[in-house]
Design a protein around this motif. Structure first.
Motif, PDB file in Angstrom:
ATOM      1  N   THR A  87      -3.446   6.278   5.063  1.00  0.00           N
ATOM      2  CA  THR A  87      -3.149   7.225   3.985  1.00  0.00           C
ATOM      3  C   THR A  87      -3.772   6.771   2.673  1.00  0.00           C
ATOM      4  N   THR A  88      -3.642   5.462   2.388  1.00  0.00           N
ATOM      5  CA  THR A  88      -4.215   4.910   1.165  1.00  0.00           C
ATOM      6  C   THR A  88      -5.734   5.056   1.166  1.00  0.00           C
ATOM      7  N   LEU A  89      -6.361   4.760   2.302  1.00  0.00           N
ATOM      8  CA  LEU A  89      -7.814   4.856   2.408  1.00  0.00           C
ATOM      9  C   LEU A  89      -8.288   6.288   2.176  1.00  0.00           C
ATOM     10  N   CYS A  90      -7.606   7.229   2.794  1.00  0.00           N
ATOM     11  CA  CYS A  90      -8.015   8.630   2.665  1.00  0.00           C
ATOM     12  C   CYS A  90      -7.769   9.172   1.257  1.00  0.00           C
ATOM     13  N   ASN A  91      -6.807   8.606   0.556  1.00  0.00           N
ATOM     14  CA  ASN A  91      -6.556   9.011  -0.829  1.00  0.00           C
ATOM     15  C   ASN A  91      -7.603   8.451  -1.784  1.00  0.00           C
ATOM     16  N   GLU A  92      -8.158   7.288  -1.419  1.00  0.00           N
ATOM     17  CA  GLU A  92      -9.127   6.612  -2.289  1.00  0.00           C
ATOM     18  C   GLU A  92     -10.563   7.048  -2.015  1.00  0.00           C
ATOM     19  N   ILE A  93     -10.846   7.370  -0.746  1.00  0.00           N
ATOM     20  CA  ILE A  93     -12.214   7.707  -0.341  1.00  0.00           C
ATOM     21  C   ILE A  93     -12.202   9.019   0.433  1.00  0.00           C
ATOM     22  N   GLU A  94     -13.138   9.884   0.139  1.00  0.00           N
ATOM     23  CA  GLU A  94     -13.240  11.146   0.879  1.00  0.00           C
ATOM     24  C   GLU A  94     -14.014  10.892   2.174  1.00  0.00           C
ATOM     25  N   LEU A  95     -13.270  10.879   3.282  1.00  0.00           N
ATOM     26  CA  LEU A  95     -13.882  10.627   4.578  1.00  0.00           C
ATOM     27  C   LEU A  95     -14.151  11.953   5.269  1.00  0.00           C
ATOM     28  N   THR A  96     -15.409  12.202   5.615  1.00  0.00           N
ATOM     29  CA  THR A  96     -15.774  13.452   6.275  1.00  0.00           C
ATOM     30  C   THR A  96     -15.818  13.313   7.792  1.00  0.00           C
ATOM     31  N   SER A  97     -15.891  12.089   8.280  1.00  0.00           N
ATOM     32  CA  SER A  97     -15.981  11.866   9.720  1.00  0.00           C
ATOM     33  C   SER A  97     -14.614  11.489  10.302  1.00  0.00           C
ATOM     34  N   GLU A  98     -14.546  11.526  11.606  1.00  0.00           N
ATOM     35  CA  GLU A  98     -13.327  11.144  12.313  1.00  0.00           C
ATOM     36  C   GLU A  98     -13.112   9.640  12.221  1.00  0.00           C
ATOM     37  N   ILE A  99     -11.871   9.192  12.089  1.00  0.00           N
ATOM     38  CA  ILE A  99     -11.579   7.767  12.081  1.00  0.00           C
ATOM     39  C   ILE A  99     -10.230   7.527  12.753  1.00  0.00           C
ATOM     40  N   THR A 100     -10.183   6.491  13.579  1.00  0.00           N
ATOM     41  CA  THR A 100      -8.949   6.126  14.263  1.00  0.00           C
ATOM     42  C   THR A 100      -8.660   4.654  14.027  1.00  0.00           C
ATOM     43  N   PHE A 101      -7.576   4.375  13.329  1.00  0.00           N
ATOM     44  CA  PHE A 101      -7.105   3.007  13.205  1.00  0.00           C
ATOM     45  C   PHE A 101      -6.477   2.625  14.549  1.00  0.00           C
ATOM     46  N   THR A 102      -6.868   1.481  15.076  1.00  0.00           N
ATOM     47  CA  THR A 102      -6.475   1.111  16.439  1.00  0.00           C
ATOM     48  C   THR A 102      -5.879  -0.285  16.495  1.00  0.00           C
ATOM     49  N   SER A 103      -4.822  -0.422  17.278  1.00  0.00           N
ATOM     50  CA  SER A 103      -4.236  -1.732  17.566  1.00  0.00           C
ATOM     51  C   SER A 103      -3.945  -1.803  19.055  1.00  0.00           C
ATOM     52  N   LEU A 104      -4.649  -2.701  19.755  1.00  0.00           N
ATOM     53  CA  LEU A 104      -4.470  -2.901  21.197  1.00  0.00           C
ATOM     54  C   LEU A 104      -4.021  -4.342  21.427  1.00  0.00           C
ATOM     55  N   HIS A 131     -16.901  -3.388  12.570  1.00  0.00           N
ATOM     56  CA  HIS A 131     -16.350  -3.637  13.908  1.00  0.00           C
ATOM     57  C   HIS A 131     -14.893  -4.068  13.789  1.00  0.00           C
ATOM     58  N   GLY A 132     -14.235  -4.052  14.918  1.00  0.00           N
ATOM     59  CA  GLY A 132     -12.851  -4.501  14.952  1.00  0.00           C
ATOM     60  C   GLY A 132     -12.760  -6.013  15.028  1.00  0.00           C
ATOM     61  N   ILE A 133     -11.531  -6.503  15.071  1.00  0.00           N
ATOM     62  CA  ILE A 133     -11.287  -7.933  15.129  1.00  0.00           C
ATOM     63  C   ILE A 133     -10.500  -8.265  16.393  1.00  0.00           C
ATOM     64  N   ASN A 134     -10.978  -9.274  17.124  1.00  0.00           N
ATOM     65  CA  ASN A 134     -10.273  -9.774  18.310  1.00  0.00           C
ATOM     66  C   ASN A 134      -9.599 -11.096  17.983  1.00  0.00           C
ATOM     67  N   ASN A 135      -8.373 -11.253  18.443  1.00  0.00           N
ATOM     68  CA  ASN A 135      -7.652 -12.512  18.280  1.00  0.00           C
ATOM     69  C   ASN A 135      -6.849 -12.807  19.529  1.00  0.00           C
ATOM     70  N   SER A 136      -6.754 -14.081  19.846  1.00  0.00           N
ATOM     71  CA  SER A 136      -6.000 -14.500  21.012  1.00  0.00           C
ATOM     72  C   SER A 136      -5.207 -15.753  20.653  1.00  0.00           C
ATOM     73  N   PHE A 137      -3.891 -15.686  20.860  1.00  0.00           N
ATOM     74  CA  PHE A 137      -3.024 -16.815  20.523  1.00  0.00           C
ATOM     75  C   PHE A 137      -2.165 -17.198  21.716  1.00  0.00           C
ATOM     76  N   TYR A 138      -1.915 -18.495  21.824  1.00  0.00           N
ATOM     77  CA  TYR A 138      -1.194 -19.033  22.982  1.00  0.00           C
ATOM     78  C   TYR A 138       0.059 -19.793  22.543  1.00  0.00           C
TER      79      TYR A 138
END
Length: 252
Positions: A87-104, A131-138
């Motif tokens: 919401t903050t990003l879309c209020n600050e920047i006019e995005l014309t393309s599709e965007i999906t914030f993702t958490s897997l 690009h996205g960020i990958n993290n792995s914790f044990y």
């Protein structure tokens, strides 16, 4: 994976959100979870779930005696944060393309045998950018005392420098390089930054340290894993360490 200690079950948590005025701007959270459902007694099971919840999701989740319930809450919290960010990003920047914030996220045991339970939490997140960020914790749990195994249980403080060098040498050997300086040529940062951290797991073969992208090398290298066998580090293990019993395990 040997499984003779803790029984687990699996669930998939899926949450989503889209901006009311623009369905092409959305958030998606997916969390695949293997969670303990049986271990000795109900009280021991509750303690184990609470410990895992606090280690994986943060100390504020220690109140949960079900890892599944903690994961449900954590997934919802992640979605709320992503909604706010989108919401903050879309209020600050006019995005014309599709965007999906993702958490897997995938959370599962990688070793479940005898007195030890090694859990992994691997995640991928994307909230804009190249690009996205990958993290792995044990997280390694010593079941008899229901406590997390830490680096001080693996290496006596006076031997940390020796183990750091052993990790560097092992990585050089694994990559078939001439020396540690050659690590820089293939994308690693200063080899002196390759040290034993708290991000490790154990199994019958030894102790494996895991380094996430950007931690010791460039993003393109991905995740780096370095395994030292129990015979490699036997001299450095502290007296009365919980993992001392692993020294007698015969590996294939």
């Amino acid at each position: 994976m040997a499984t003779d200690s803790v029984r687990t079950d699996r669930t998939l948590i899926e949450l989503s959100y889209q901006l009311p005025d623009d369905p092409k701007k959305k958030c998606e959270v997916k969390l695949s979870l293997d969670y303990p459902i049986a271990y000795q007694s109900e009280s021991d099971l509750a303690r184990l779930n609470s410990l895992l919840a606090s280690q994986i999701f943060g100390p504020e989740y220690s109140r949960y005696t079900s890892l599944k319930e903690a994961a449900d809450s954590a997934a919802q919290s992640t979605l709320n944060e992503m909604k706010e960010g989108l919401t903050t990003l879309c209020n600050e920047i006019e995005l014309t393309s599709e965007i999906t914030f993702t958490s897997l996220t995938q959370i599962m045991p990688v070793y479940n045998n005898g007195n030890f339970l090694s859990y992994n939490s691997s995640s991928y997140s994307y909230e804009g950018g190249a690009h996205g960020i990958n993290n792995s914790f044990y997280y390694v749990i010593y079941l008899p005392t229901m406590s997390r195994i830490t680096l001080s249980d693996i290496i006596a403080p006076e031997y940390t420098d020796s183990v750091h060098q052993m990790l560097i040498n092992t990585l050089v050997k694994n990559l078939d390089l001439k020396n540690s300086k050659a690590l820089i040529d293939v994308g690693y940062f200063d080899p002196e930054n390759i040290t034993a951290t708290e991000n490790f797991y154990i199994n019958d073969k030894g102790v494996t340290w895991v380094y996430n992208p950007y931690e010791i090398g460039c993003y393109a290298l991905g995740e780096t894993s370095i395994t030292l066998s129990y015979s490699d580090i036997s001299y450095f293990i502290p007296e009365n360490s919980p993992i001392s019993c692993m020294l007698n395990i015969q590996t294939k």
